[in-house]
Design an enzyme around this catalytic site. Structure first.
Site, mmCIF file in Angstrom:
data_model
loop_
_atom_site.group_PDB
_atom_site.id
_atom_site.type_symbol
_atom_site.label_atom_id
_atom_site.label_comp_id
_atom_site.label_asym_id
_atom_site.label_seq_id
_atom_site.Cartn_x
_atom_site.Cartn_y
_atom_site.Cartn_z
ATOM 1 N N LYS A 254 63.747 -7.839 42.773
ATOM 2 C CA LYS A 254 63.768 -8.395 41.330
ATOM 3 C C LYS A 254 65.364 -8.187 41.001
ATOM 4 O O LYS A 254 65.477 -8.249 39.593
ATOM 5 C CB LYS A 254 62.705 -7.843 40.695
ATOM 6 C CG LYS A 254 61.469 -8.232 40.875
ATOM 7 C CD LYS A 254 60.350 -7.758 39.784
ATOM 8 C CE LYS A 254 59.076 -8.267 40.249
ATOM 9 N NZ LYS A 254 58.021 -8.062 39.315
ATOM 10 N N SER B 248 54.512 3.354 35.905
ATOM 11 C CA SER B 248 53.416 3.763 36.782
ATOM 12 C C SER B 248 54.113 5.081 37.572
ATOM 13 O O SER B 248 53.189 5.852 37.778
ATOM 14 C CB SER B 248 52.956 2.659 37.587
ATOM 15 O OG SER B 248 53.964 1.856 38.074
ATOM 16 N N LYS C 262 63.033 0.605 29.824
ATOM 17 C CA LYS C 262 62.220 0.816 30.966
ATOM 18 C C LYS C 262 62.859 0.801 32.203
ATOM 19 O O LYS C 262 63.664 0.056 32.315
ATOM 20 C CB LYS C 262 61.105 -0.340 31.091
ATOM 21 C CG LYS C 262 60.120 -0.466 31.917
ATOM 22 C CD LYS C 262 59.327 -1.630 31.991
ATOM 23 C CE LYS C 262 58.198 -1.701 33.122
ATOM 24 N NZ LYS C 262 57.502 -2.936 33.057
ATOM 25 N N GLU D 281 72.441 -6.192 26.590
ATOM 26 C CA GLU D 281 70.738 -7.096 26.835
ATOM 27 C C GLU D 281 70.267 -6.860 25.604
ATOM 28 O O GLU D 281 69.664 -7.750 24.978
ATOM 29 C CB GLU D 281 70.229 -6.416 28.004
ATOM 30 C CG GLU D 281 70.639 -6.812 29.181
ATOM 31 C CD GLU D 281 69.941 -8.169 29.543
ATOM 32 O OE1 GLU D 281 69.097 -8.779 28.849
ATOM 33 O OE2 GLU D 281 70.075 -8.607 31.036
ATOM 34 N N LYS E 284 65.373 -3.571 31.101
ATOM 35 C CA LYS E 284 64.456 -3.295 32.036
ATOM 36 C C LYS E 284 65.288 -3.375 33.283
ATOM 37 O O LYS E 284 65.802 -4.342 33.861
ATOM 38 C CB LYS E 284 63.304 -4.375 32.094
ATOM 39 C CG LYS E 284 62.391 -4.276 33.324
ATOM 40 C CD LYS E 284 61.356 -5.034 33.007
ATOM 41 C CE LYS E 284 60.339 -4.886 34.616
ATOM 42 N NZ LYS E 284 59.140 -5.941 34.358
HETATM 43 C C1 PBG Z 1 56.082 -7.319 35.341
HETATM 44 C C2 PBG Z 1 55.829 -5.954 34.937
HETATM 45 C C3 PBG Z 1 55.975 -4.775 35.574
HETATM 46 C C4 PBG Z 1 55.708 -3.626 34.878
HETATM 47 C C5 PBG Z 1 55.493 -4.171 33.594
HETATM 48 N N1 PBG Z 1 55.521 -5.537 33.536
HETATM 49 C C6 PBG Z 1 56.511 -4.833 37.164
HETATM 50 C C7 PBG Z 1 57.757 -5.301 37.576
HETATM 51 O O1 PBG Z 1 58.613 -5.661 36.884
HETATM 52 O O2 PBG Z 1 57.748 -5.451 38.649
HETATM 53 C C8 PBG Z 1 55.802 -2.243 35.372
HETATM 54 C C9 PBG Z 1 54.824 -1.291 34.741
HETATM 55 C C10 PBG Z 1 54.784 0.119 35.468
HETATM 56 O O3 PBG Z 1 55.354 0.469 36.503
HETATM 57 O O4 PBG Z 1 53.990 0.814 34.920
HETATM 58 N N2 PBG Z 1 56.860 -8.206 34.792
#
Ligand code: PBG
Length: 324
Positions: free
Chosen positions: A218, A275, A249, A234, A196
């Site tokens: 983050k 998103s 992701k 990872e 991620k």
């Molecule tokens: C939070 C989480 C996030 C997403 C899924 N779980 C956001 C982030 O890590 O800030 C993002 C999903 C998306 O953007 O559709 N742990």
């Protein structure tokens, strides 16, 4: 050799193209993300995600039935937690009557066979908007993992089939797996967000859950998007610690990573079309600059071609409608 071999023969018409098509999209490919809020009769559109909604539990129930009727059999739950319940200890995350726990039960009441996966991370519960416990500006690793394990057990008790840790703490998959085993949840699976990346494409999601980090970013836990080998390290660690499914992701900008993970490991590989990827297509389509359905299908097929076995997508319903 040309002209004996003419590649265009296999593209002459739709029948031959369909016959030789290497990948296909079916409803079985999808995990449907769902956003849940408190209240009754609430179906609010997320401003930066046109035609995507937050549902209160009563309407979640209806939505899940609709998904099932369309052949969509897996959901991934996220909750929007009221500000007054947020703290730096994940208290509400462990509430057995919390929104997530009730949402799990609601889905199972609506469709007992619907596969329920839950997001396991602290950010929607955190007064700092971070995925872990914060101390003097640092995100604590091991303390967070212990809390995530308790959260995972709480979701399992409520009826979750899979937990999906999206936090990127080191070693949390092992800690979660052990906790699930200790509590007897031997069949509850783990879909790990393994690779991620710290991505700006999560912006609209953070609007949806009001979960943007209150300070900093983050980057001390999510991965640097310049890196490729790190994704394999990872992923390997998560599999060793007990992940049943691994995930890459975001999606479209990271297809190279999907392919590498698929080639390297023999567990199912998921990809999350996040998103911001959804919002880009929606926005360009609203402006008339791109064809919505065609770009949606093309981006989805790209995940299959890259080797994804599972696609988490806000387009899942639109795609299945288009297929039928
Ligand atoms: C939070 C989480 C996030 C997403 C899924 N779980 C956001 C982030 O890590 O800030 C993002 C999903 C998306 O953007 O559709 N742990």
């Amino acid at each position: 050799m040309y002209p004996l071999r003419r590649n265009r023969r296999l593209r002459t018409n739709e029948a031959i193209r369909a016959l030789v098509r290497e990948n296909n999209i079916t409803p079985n490919d999808f995990l449907v993300p769902l956003f849940v809020v408190e209240g009754m009769g609430v179906k609010e559109e997320i401003a930066s995600m046109p035609n995507y909604y937050r549902f209160s539990l009563d309407l979640l129930y209806m939505e899940v039935k609709a998904l099932w009727a369309m052949g969509l059999k897996s959901v991934l739950l996220f909750v929007k937690v009221p500000d007054k319940l947020k703290d730096n200890a994940g208290t509400e995350a462990l509430n057995e009557k919390g929104l997530m726990q009730r949402a799990i039960q609601t889905v199972k009441d609506a469709c007992p066979d619907m596969l329920v996966m839950t997001d396991v991370a602290l950010d929607p519960y955190s007064s700092f908007g971070h995925d872990g416990i914060v101390e003097e500006g640092i995100i604590l690793n091991d303390e967070t993992s212990e809390l995530l394990a308790e959260m995972a057990v709480s979701h399992a008790e409520a009826g979750a089939d899979f937990v999906a840790p999206s936090d990127m703490m080191d070693g949390r998959i092992g800690v979660i797996r052990e906790a699930l085993e200790d509590e007897g949840f031997i069949d509850v699976g783990i879909m790990s967000y393994s690779a991620k990346y710290a991505s700006a494409f999560y912006g609209p999601f953070r609007d949806a859950l009001d979960s943007a980090p209150g300070f900093g970013d983050k980057k001390t836990y999510q991965m640097d998007y310049a890196n490729r080998f790190e994704a394999l390290r990872e992923t390997e660690m998560d599999i060793d610690e007990g992940a049943d499914i691994v995930m890459v992701k975001p999606g479209m900008p990271y297809l190279d990573i999907v392919r590498e993970v698929k080639n390297e490991f023999d567990v199912p590989v998921a990809v999350y079309q996040v998103s911001g990827e959804y919002s880009m297509i929606k926005a360009a389509a609203e402006k008339g600059w791109l064809d919505h359905d065609q770009t949606m299908m093309e981006s989805t097929m790209a995940f299959k071609r890259a080797g994804a076995d599972i696609i988490a997508s806000y387009f899942a319903k639109d795609i299945v409608k288009l297929l039928s």
